[in-house]
Design a protein around this motif. Structure first.
Motif, short mmCIF file in Angstrom:
data_model
loop_
_atom_site.label_atom_id
_atom_site.label_comp_id
_atom_site.label_asym_id
_atom_site.label_seq_id
_atom_site.Cartn_x
_atom_site.Cartn_y
_atom_site.Cartn_z
N LEU A 30 -106.89 7.16 50.47
CA LEU A 30 -106.06 8.36 50.41
C LEU A 30 -106.49 9.19 49.21
O LEU A 30 -106.09 8.90 48.07
CB LEU A 30 -104.58 7.97 50.30
CG LEU A 30 -104.05 7.05 51.40
CD1 LEU A 30 -102.60 6.65 51.10
CD2 LEU A 30 -104.15 7.72 52.77
N PRO A 31 -107.32 10.22 49.40
CA PRO A 31 -107.73 11.06 48.27
C PRO A 31 -106.55 11.87 47.75
O PRO A 31 -105.73 12.37 48.52
CB PRO A 31 -108.79 11.98 48.90
CG PRO A 31 -109.18 11.34 50.19
CD PRO A 31 -107.96 10.62 50.66
N PHE A 52 -100.52 15.48 44.10
CA PHE A 52 -99.69 14.76 43.14
C PHE A 52 -99.14 15.73 42.09
O PHE A 52 -99.75 16.78 41.82
CB PHE A 52 -100.52 13.67 42.44
CG PHE A 52 -100.67 12.41 43.23
CD1 PHE A 52 -99.93 11.28 42.92
CD2 PHE A 52 -101.54 12.35 44.30
CE1 PHE A 52 -100.05 10.11 43.65
CE2 PHE A 52 -101.68 11.19 45.05
CZ PHE A 52 -100.93 10.06 44.72
N PRO A 53 -98.03 15.39 41.46
CA PRO A 53 -97.49 16.26 40.40
C PRO A 53 -98.41 16.25 39.18
O PRO A 53 -99.15 15.30 38.93
CB PRO A 53 -96.15 15.61 40.08
CG PRO A 53 -96.32 14.18 40.46
CD PRO A 53 -97.21 14.19 41.67
N TYR A 61 -94.81 11.01 40.03
CA TYR A 61 -96.07 10.39 40.45
C TYR A 61 -95.79 9.09 41.19
O TYR A 61 -96.38 8.81 42.24
CB TYR A 61 -96.94 10.13 39.22
CG TYR A 61 -98.41 9.95 39.48
CD1 TYR A 61 -99.31 11.01 39.31
CD2 TYR A 61 -98.93 8.70 39.84
CE1 TYR A 61 -100.66 10.84 39.52
CE2 TYR A 61 -100.29 8.53 40.05
CZ TYR A 61 -101.15 9.59 39.89
OH TYR A 61 -102.50 9.42 40.10
N ALA A 62 -94.86 8.30 40.66
CA ALA A 62 -94.48 7.04 41.31
C ALA A 62 -93.88 7.30 42.69
O ALA A 62 -94.15 6.57 43.65
CB ALA A 62 -93.50 6.26 40.44
N GLU A 63 -93.07 8.34 42.80
CA GLU A 63 -92.45 8.66 44.08
C GLU A 63 -93.51 9.08 45.11
O GLU A 63 -93.40 8.75 46.30
CB GLU A 63 -91.41 9.77 43.91
CG GLU A 63 -90.53 9.98 45.12
CD GLU A 63 -89.81 8.71 45.57
OE1 GLU A 63 -89.78 8.46 46.79
OE2 GLU A 63 -89.29 7.98 44.70
N THR A 64 -94.54 9.78 44.65
CA THR A 64 -95.63 10.16 45.56
C THR A 64 -96.39 8.92 46.01
O THR A 64 -96.78 8.82 47.18
CB THR A 64 -96.57 11.16 44.87
OG1 THR A 64 -95.83 12.28 44.38
CG2 THR A 64 -97.64 11.66 45.84
N ARG A 87 -94.39 7.33 48.72
CA ARG A 87 -94.39 8.10 49.96
C ARG A 87 -95.69 7.92 50.73
O ARG A 87 -95.67 7.68 51.95
CB ARG A 87 -94.17 9.59 49.64
CG ARG A 87 -94.29 10.50 50.86
CD ARG A 87 -93.89 11.91 50.51
NE ARG A 87 -94.66 12.47 49.42
CZ ARG A 87 -95.88 13.00 49.57
NH1 ARG A 87 -96.46 13.01 50.76
NH2 ARG A 87 -96.53 13.51 48.54
N VAL A 88 -96.82 8.01 50.05
CA VAL A 88 -98.10 7.92 50.79
C VAL A 88 -98.47 6.48 51.12
O VAL A 88 -99.19 6.22 52.08
CB VAL A 88 -99.24 8.61 50.01
CG1 VAL A 88 -98.92 10.08 49.79
CG2 VAL A 88 -99.53 7.92 48.68
#
Length: 293
Positions: A221-222, A252-253, A266-269, A272-273
């Motif tokens: 996942l880039p 990403f943020p 960042y952790a939430e992203t 999610r992915v």
């Protein structure tokens, strides 16, 4: 307070220091820069209630020791270190989050030991081999210039050209509320010097078998930072990786160092992915909620 287990591991020509904390499926965090095991502490704290998080000092940094100081490690050497580390701590495939050079290390692992990594989040890999020849040559010169400045004037003088090359402006880094970026301690300064003088060469000389990469069983996942400038090569590398694999680019943020400036988002992203079908277990979700409350 979460218990942190730490140990050292003999690897080829070196000894690797690593830490493990948390509970749940295993997540390996591989970082860049002066990125030792403690560099992304706030990010790890946001992940440890649903993942068993492994961090480590790359060879040459902090508590990891290189036995043959005349041997400059390649990106492939760093990837072999991660292979040996994972083999020592688990017999299951893991989620790997690679930031910058850590993402480049992950791309090697995806071609050599894909059975160890089920998903690689590759945030802005510093992999000039992904670029067309003209762009690659231009960015190679940028990296070499950073090294020349560091060797002639020291690591502090090299921060400015390095920031331009990677799109990091220390004077203008947006952060989440309450985030304080870590100070540049003498240990971090030593790590920065090693990173620029040694690892920049590894980045310039790096190459990956593209055919093997496109056939890997690792889900790659880039990722790219929302605030990373459009002209810098790490952003270009993420875009080229996305196009090469035919995989959507994840935003990403923050910028290149979003793992430091926006640890919660960042952790939430990552969550999610890593769980695209929303299949994060109810147990993990409850654990996160209880940790917040």
């Amino acid at each position: 307070m979460t218990t942190i287990e730490n140990a050292t591991l003999p690897v080829d020509g070196a000894e690797l220091y690593y830490e493990i904390r948390g509970t749940g499926p295993m997540l390996l965090l591989s970082q860049s820069g002066e990125g030792d095991a403690g560099r992304s502490e706030a990010l790890v704290r946001n992940l440890e209630h649903e993942f068993t998080v492994v961090t480590y000092d790359r060879r040459g940094l902090s508590r990891s020791v290189i036995h043959d100081t005349n041997r400059r490690p390649s990106i492939a050497d760093h990837a072999d270190d991660v292979h040996r580390l994972l083999a020592a701590v688990t017999d299951e495939p893991v989620l790997m989050v690679g930031c910058s050079m850590g993402a480049s290390i992950g791309l090697h692992l995806a071609t050599t030991h894909p059975e160890q990594v089920h998903t690689l989040i590759a945030h802005e890999p510093v992999s000039p081999w992904l670029l067309a020849a003209t762009d690659r040559a231009h960015h190679m010169r940028e990296l070499e210039h950073c090294q020349q400045v560091c060797r002639a004037e020291g690591w502090q003088a090299a921060l400015a050209p390095m920031a331009r090359t990677l799109g990091i402006n220390p004077a203008d880094q947006e952060t989440e509320p309450g985030v304080q970026l870590p100070p540049l301690t003498p240990e971090r300064a030593r790590n920065f010097t090693y990173f620029i003088e040694q690892d920049f060469t590894a980045v310039r000389e790096d190459w990956v078998d593209v055919a093997r990469l496109t056939r890997t069983t690792t889900r790659i996942l880039p990722g790219v930072g929302r605030r990373t400038p459009t002209q810098v090569f790490d952003r270009h590398c993420a875009i080229e990786l996305s196009e090469l694999l035919g995989v959507e680019l994840t935003e990403f943020p923050g910028g290149h160092n979003g793992n430091l400036t926006h640890p919660a988002a960042y952790a939430e992203t990552i969550r999610r992915v890593a769980h695209p079908r929303g299949d994060l277990s109810e147990t993990a979700a409850r654990m996160r909620q209880s940790a917040v409350s």
